[in-house]
Design a protein around this motif. Structure first.
Motif, PDB file in Angstrom:
ATOM      1  N   ALA A  90      14.111  20.275  23.910  1.00 17.02           N
ATOM      2  CA  ALA A  90      12.836  19.915  23.328  1.00 17.02           C
ATOM      3  C   ALA A  90      12.842  17.704  23.879  1.00 17.02           C
ATOM      4  N   SER A  91      13.681  17.135  23.342  1.00 16.26           N
ATOM      5  CA  SER A  91      13.318  16.069  23.366  1.00 16.26           C
ATOM      6  C   SER A  91      13.417  15.722  24.358  1.00 16.26           C
ATOM      7  N   ARG A  92      14.322  16.487  25.928  1.00 11.62           N
ATOM      8  CA  ARG A  92      14.116  15.955  27.240  1.00 11.62           C
ATOM      9  C   ARG A  92      13.180  15.501  27.810  1.00 11.62           C
ATOM     10  N   PHE A  93      11.171  16.195  26.940  1.00 11.37           N
ATOM     11  CA  PHE A  93      10.127  16.511  27.090  1.00 11.37           C
ATOM     12  C   PHE A  93       9.571  15.489  25.834  1.00 11.37           C
ATOM     13  N   ILE A  94      10.077  14.583  25.594  1.00  6.61           N
ATOM     14  CA  ILE A  94       9.297  13.785  24.588  1.00  6.61           C
ATOM     15  C   ILE A  94       8.037  12.673  25.913  1.00  6.61           C
ATOM     16  N   GLY A  95       7.329  12.027  24.963  1.00  8.02           N
ATOM     17  CA  GLY A  95       6.133  11.576  26.851  1.00  8.02           C
ATOM     18  C   GLY A  95       5.704  12.347  26.903  1.00  8.02           C
ATOM     19  N   ILE A  96       5.751  13.669  27.201  1.00 13.21           N
ATOM     20  CA  ILE A  96       4.664  14.928  28.163  1.00 13.21           C
ATOM     21  C   ILE A  96       3.249  15.640  27.843  1.00 13.21           C
ATOM     22  N   ASP A  97       2.992  14.372  26.325  1.00 11.63           N
ATOM     23  CA  ASP A  97       1.413  14.807  25.924  1.00 11.63           C
ATOM     24  C   ASP A  97       0.628  15.521  25.337  1.00 11.63           C
ATOM     25  N   ALA A  98       1.543  16.461  25.228  1.00 12.17           N
ATOM     26  CA  ALA A  98       1.614  18.191  24.536  1.00 12.17           C
ATOM     27  C   ALA A  98       0.013  17.678  23.436  1.00 12.17           C
ATOM     28  N   ALA A  99      -0.803  18.999  23.730  1.00  5.38           N
ATOM     29  CA  ALA A  99      -1.846  19.371  23.424  1.00  5.38           C
ATOM     30  C   ALA A  99      -1.657  20.439  21.739  1.00  5.38           C
ATOM     31  N   LEU A 100      -1.394  20.730  21.869  1.00  8.46           N
ATOM     32  CA  LEU A 100       0.227  22.158  21.192  1.00  8.46           C
ATOM     33  C   LEU A 100       1.115  21.957  20.984  1.00  8.46           C
ATOM     34  N   VAL A 101       1.670  22.056  19.924  1.00 12.00           N
ATOM     35  CA  VAL A 101       3.326  22.421  19.740  1.00 12.00           C
ATOM     36  C   VAL A 101       3.192  23.583  18.604  1.00 12.00           C
ATOM     37  N   HIS A 102       2.959  24.514  19.130  1.00 16.89           N
ATOM     38  CA  HIS A 102       4.043  25.555  18.470  1.00 16.89           C
ATOM     39  C   HIS A 102       4.733  25.667  17.645  1.00 16.89           C
ATOM     40  N   ALA A 103       5.636  25.948  16.864  1.00 13.89           N
ATOM     41  CA  ALA A 103       7.023  26.355  16.532  1.00 13.89           C
ATOM     42  C   ALA A 103       7.131  27.578  15.365  1.00 13.89           C
ATOM     43  N   ASP A 104       7.662  28.504  16.096  1.00 13.37           N
ATOM     44  CA  ASP A 104       8.034  29.154  15.136  1.00 13.37           C
ATOM     45  C   ASP A 104       9.453  29.108  15.376  1.00 13.37           C
ATOM     46  N   ILE A 105      10.034  28.765  14.303  1.00 13.58           N
ATOM     47  CA  ILE A 105      11.643  28.854  14.358  1.00 13.58           C
ATOM     48  C   ILE A 105      12.616  28.639  12.918  1.00 13.58           C
ATOM     49  N   GLY A 106      11.132  28.882  12.075  1.00 16.95           N
ATOM     50  CA  GLY A 106      11.844  29.451  10.843  1.00 16.95           C
ATOM     51  C   GLY A 106      12.903  30.653  11.043  1.00 16.95           C
ATOM     52  N   THR A 107      13.892  30.480   9.673  1.00 18.75           N
ATOM     53  CA  THR A 107      14.451  31.810   9.359  1.00 18.75           C
ATOM     54  C   THR A 107      14.464  32.556   7.804  1.00 18.75           C
ATOM     55  N   GLY A 108      13.283  31.906   7.275  1.00 17.03           N
ATOM     56  CA  GLY A 108      13.490  32.763   5.960  1.00 17.03           C
ATOM     57  C   GLY A 108      14.528  32.346   4.619  1.00 17.03           C
ATOM     58  N   TYR A 109      15.908  31.090   5.320  1.00 18.43           N
ATOM     59  CA  TYR A 109      16.300  31.052   4.515  1.00 18.43           C
ATOM     60  C   TYR A 109      16.252  29.823   4.463  1.00 18.43           C
ATOM     61  N   GLU A 110      15.916  28.874   3.192  1.00 16.91           N
ATOM     62  CA  GLU A 110      16.219  27.657   2.763  1.00 16.91           C
ATOM     63  C   GLU A 110      16.535  26.974   3.569  1.00 16.91           C
ATOM     64  N   ASP A 111      18.005  27.211   2.682  1.00 20.48           N
ATOM     65  CA  ASP A 111      19.034  26.107   3.940  1.00 20.48           C
ATOM     66  C   ASP A 111      18.792  25.912   4.814  1.00 20.48           C
ATOM     67  N   ARG A 112      19.160  26.998   6.070  1.00 20.49           N
ATOM     68  CA  ARG A 112      18.896  26.444   7.046  1.00 20.49           C
ATOM     69  C   ARG A 112      17.365  26.267   7.325  1.00 20.49           C
ATOM     70  N   ASP A 113      15.875  26.433   6.855  1.00 21.70           N
ATOM     71  CA  ASP A 113      14.847  26.011   7.292  1.00 21.70           C
ATOM     72  C   ASP A 113      14.911  23.731   6.697  1.00 21.70           C
ATOM     73  N   ALA A 114      15.268  23.650   5.713  1.00 23.59           N
ATOM     74  CA  ALA A 114      15.244  22.578   5.446  1.00 23.59           C
ATOM     75  C   ALA A 114      16.502  21.162   6.234  1.00 23.59           C
TER      76      ALA A 114
END
Ligand code: SAM
Length: 159
Positions: A84-108
């Protein structure tokens, strides 16, 4: 609360939030970035709610249902932090991030890089929705709908 009940609440919250923000995103120019295609359910929902909008989806590997696979040019496989770093500057209208794991250490760990990446992907005025916190000076937190349990989902505007 059982894991099943918790799952149902999470899916309901996700649907309610996407419906809320899509009404606004319909009036904001720019593509939608789906970080974490997974089975493709939320991708499919976004495609229905924002017909004609370019949606670029990211994941480590393709595991989506056949009805929910983006066009080849809008599917980006690999580690999101790099791809996704390659898309910096794309001027997105919406970023939806659903990459949580439910594990506190990984999500941190995710929280160390996702907020800054999200801020750089969005246009000013664009919206971010995430299952993990988006603490960043350029991301102003917005209220969630009443149906959403506190600190389960995060909505922000790029300022
Ligand atoms: N929103 C999707 C849906 O409705 O079907 C579900 C997404 S699922 C919870 C999370 C997905 O994100 C998984 O498919 C996983 O492979 C992907 N993912 C999580 N962290 C990632 C990362 N750092 N880089 C690439 N993919 C990642």
């Amino acid at each position: 609360m059982s894991r099943l009940e918790s799952f149902i609440r999470r899916m309901t919250a996700q649907r309610d939030i996407l419906d809320l923000v899509c009404a606004e995103v319909a009036n904001i120019e720019g593509p939608v970035l789906e970080l974490g295609l997974g089975n493709g359910r939320t991708f499919h929902h976004l495609r229905e709610r924002l017909p004609g909008r370019r949606i670029v989806a990211f994941d480590r590997a393709l595991a989506a249902h056949s009805s929910s696979i983006p066009e080849a040019e809008n599917l980006v496989l690999g580690e999101i932090r790099e791809t996704a770093s390659r898309f910096i500057g794309i001027d997105a209208a919406l970023v939806h991030a659903d990459i949580g794991t439910g594990y506190e250490d990984r999500d941190a760990v995710t929280s160390t890089w996702l907020p800054d990446l999200t801020a750089r992907l969005l246009r000013v005025g664009g919206i971010a929705v995430s299952g993990t916190p988006l603490d960043h000076p350029q991301l102003q937190r917005l209220p969630t709908p009443p149906s959403v349990p506190a600190d389960r989902y995060f909505i922000c505007r790029r300022v």
